[in-house]
Design an enzyme around this catalytic site. Structure first.
Site, short mmCIF file in Angstrom:
data_model
loop_
_atom_site.label_atom_id
_atom_site.label_comp_id
_atom_site.label_asym_id
_atom_site.label_seq_id
_atom_site.Cartn_x
_atom_site.Cartn_y
_atom_site.Cartn_z
N CYS A 135 4.92 20.42 57.41
CA CYS A 135 4.31 21.25 58.46
C CYS A 135 4.16 20.39 59.70
O CYS A 135 3.39 19.41 59.68
CB CYS A 135 2.95 21.78 57.99
SG CYS A 135 2.09 22.77 59.24
N HIS A 155 14.90 26.16 57.20
CA HIS A 155 14.85 26.97 58.42
C HIS A 155 16.17 27.67 58.67
O HIS A 155 17.24 27.06 58.48
CB HIS A 155 14.52 26.08 59.64
CG HIS A 155 13.11 25.60 59.65
ND1 HIS A 155 12.09 26.29 60.27
CD2 HIS A 155 12.52 24.52 59.06
CE1 HIS A 155 10.95 25.65 60.09
NE2 HIS A 155 11.18 24.57 59.35
N CYS A 184 5.33 26.97 65.45
CA CYS A 184 5.81 26.34 64.22
C CYS A 184 6.49 25.03 64.61
O CYS A 184 7.53 25.05 65.28
CB CYS A 184 6.78 27.26 63.50
SG CYS A 184 7.46 26.55 61.98
N GLY A 219 9.75 24.47 62.94
CA GLY A 219 10.66 25.49 63.48
C GLY A 219 11.23 25.06 64.82
O GLY A 219 12.41 25.23 65.10
N GLU A 259 7.28 32.64 59.73
CA GLU A 259 7.19 31.55 58.77
C GLU A 259 7.21 32.03 57.31
O GLU A 259 6.58 33.05 56.98
CB GLU A 259 5.90 30.74 58.98
CG GLU A 259 5.91 29.87 60.21
CD GLU A 259 4.85 28.80 60.16
OE1 GLU A 259 4.47 28.38 59.05
OE2 GLU A 259 4.39 28.38 61.23
N1 LIG Z 1 5.69 27.94 56.61
C1 LIG Z 1 6.27 26.61 56.45
C2 LIG Z 1 5.16 25.53 56.35
C3 LIG Z 1 4.39 25.38 57.66
C4 LIG Z 1 5.30 25.02 58.80
C5 LIG Z 1 4.73 25.21 60.22
N2 LIG Z 1 3.39 25.69 60.33
C6 LIG Z 1 4.95 23.96 61.07
O1 LIG Z 1 4.18 23.71 62.02
O2 LIG Z 1 5.97 23.25 60.82
C7 LIG Z 1 7.14 26.58 55.17
O3 LIG Z 1 6.91 27.43 54.29
O4 LIG Z 1 8.01 25.71 55.08
#
Ligand SMILES: N[C@H](CCC[C@H](N)C(=O)O)C(=O)O
Length: 294
Positions: free
Chosen positions: A81, A174, A232, A235, A223
């Site tokens: 994250c 991603h 994100c 992201g 997400e």
């Molecule tokens: N939903 C993401 C985890 C959090 C990523 C996001 N909140 C960031 O800031 O990178 C996943 O399932 O891989």
């Protein structure tokens, strides 16, 4: 008598977190942080409300300073994250868990290094982007001759029966989709359809990109395990990595997300780390009852 769990609410550009410190006070993590309990705490009406829970632990036998675990609002533990990493860095520095300005962290998605800048921002070495389908993991259509890939969508989500995307791993998976106009794009419908698409065996985070210039994009992210968030971090890293890999973008690249902007830089060489720089914000400290009967 219920036990009490202390936590700190933080956010990175509106992507918000429940931060739990299991260094200062060891916790029965397996008993307390169950998927059902995390889902309940994540609820924005009946719980605390967050996109992810971040757990800070001592390192697990490596020369890192800490271990950092990430749980989505749906209760599932994931690899990485980016916005959370910046909040983690400010938390451990300002709560006296370290006096280092460069913090080495183990994550399920691989090691990262967090650098506290002088203006209260954090620059994160996010490691190397990976594009090989098996690293995502991603199962391209057998007809695909390489990136970008075209996936068929069932049920015409947002009126679309197919979508063209690039696939990148930042430790977590991603999909990156180029769009003409972000404001009106059916992010919820198309994001949900791709998140659970069978081509992504571990599901996927879905970024929708509008390119303004070679060093400036707009981005919305649906997400995995949380839905559309205001920002994100991984992201943003994935969207820029895909753009540089395809020679559409250059470094450093500004990424405008709904909650604010991040700066991403990467040489474009596979062996080099990608770096993300941005803010991290404290909101409040709290505590929640952990009822063993739940
Ligand atoms: N939903 C993401 C985890 C959090 C990523 C996001 N909140 C960031 O800031 O990178 C996943 O399932 O891989």
């Amino acid at each position: 008598m219920a036990e009490r769990l202390a936590f700190t609410k933080m956010h990175g550009l509106g992507n918000d977190f429940m931060v739990v410190d299991a260094v200062s006070r060891p916790l029965p993590v397996a008993d307390w942080l169950t998927p059902k309990r995390i889902q309940g705490w994540a609820d924005r009406h009946f719980g605390i409300g967050f996109d992810q829970l971040l757990l800070i632990e001592p390192p697990n036998g490596t020369n890192a300073d800490f271990r950092y675990r990430v749980f989505n609002a749906d209760g599932g533990e994931v690899e990485q994250c980016g916005n959370g990493a910046r909040c983690f860095a400010r938390f451990v520095a300002e709560r006296g868990l370290t006096d280092r300005r460069d913090i080495r962290v183990e994550t399920a998605g691989g090691p990262i290094v967090l650098h506290l800048t002088d203006d209260d921002r954090v620059r994160v070495d996010m490691g190397r982007p990976r594009f090989a389908p098996e690293a995502i993991p991603f199962k391209p259509p057998i007809t695909a001759s390489g990136s970008p890939y075209t996936l068929m969508l069932s049920g015409k989500p947002g009126g679309l029966d197919q979508v063209t995307l690039e696939a990148v791993s930042m430790g977590n998976p991603h999909a990156v989709v180029q769009v003409e106009e972000l404001g009106r794009f059916p992010v919820e419908a198309v994001g949900a359809a791709l998140e659970s698409h069978p081509a992504f065996p571990r599901r996927v985070n879905v970024g929708f990109v509008k390119q303004h210039r070679p060093d400036h994009i707009g981005l919305r992210v649906f997400e995995r395990g949380a839905g559309e968030t205001l920002a994100c971090g991984t992201g943003a890293c994935a969207a820029v990595a895909a753009g540089i890999h395809a020679a559409r973008l250059e470094s450093p690249c500004r990424v405008d997300l709904r909650g604010g902007a991040l700066s991403i830089d990467w040489s474009g060489r596979d062996e080099d780390s990608l770096f993300m720089t941005g803010p991290a914000t404290f909101v409040f400290d709290g505590e929640v009852a952990v009822d063993a009967t739940e």
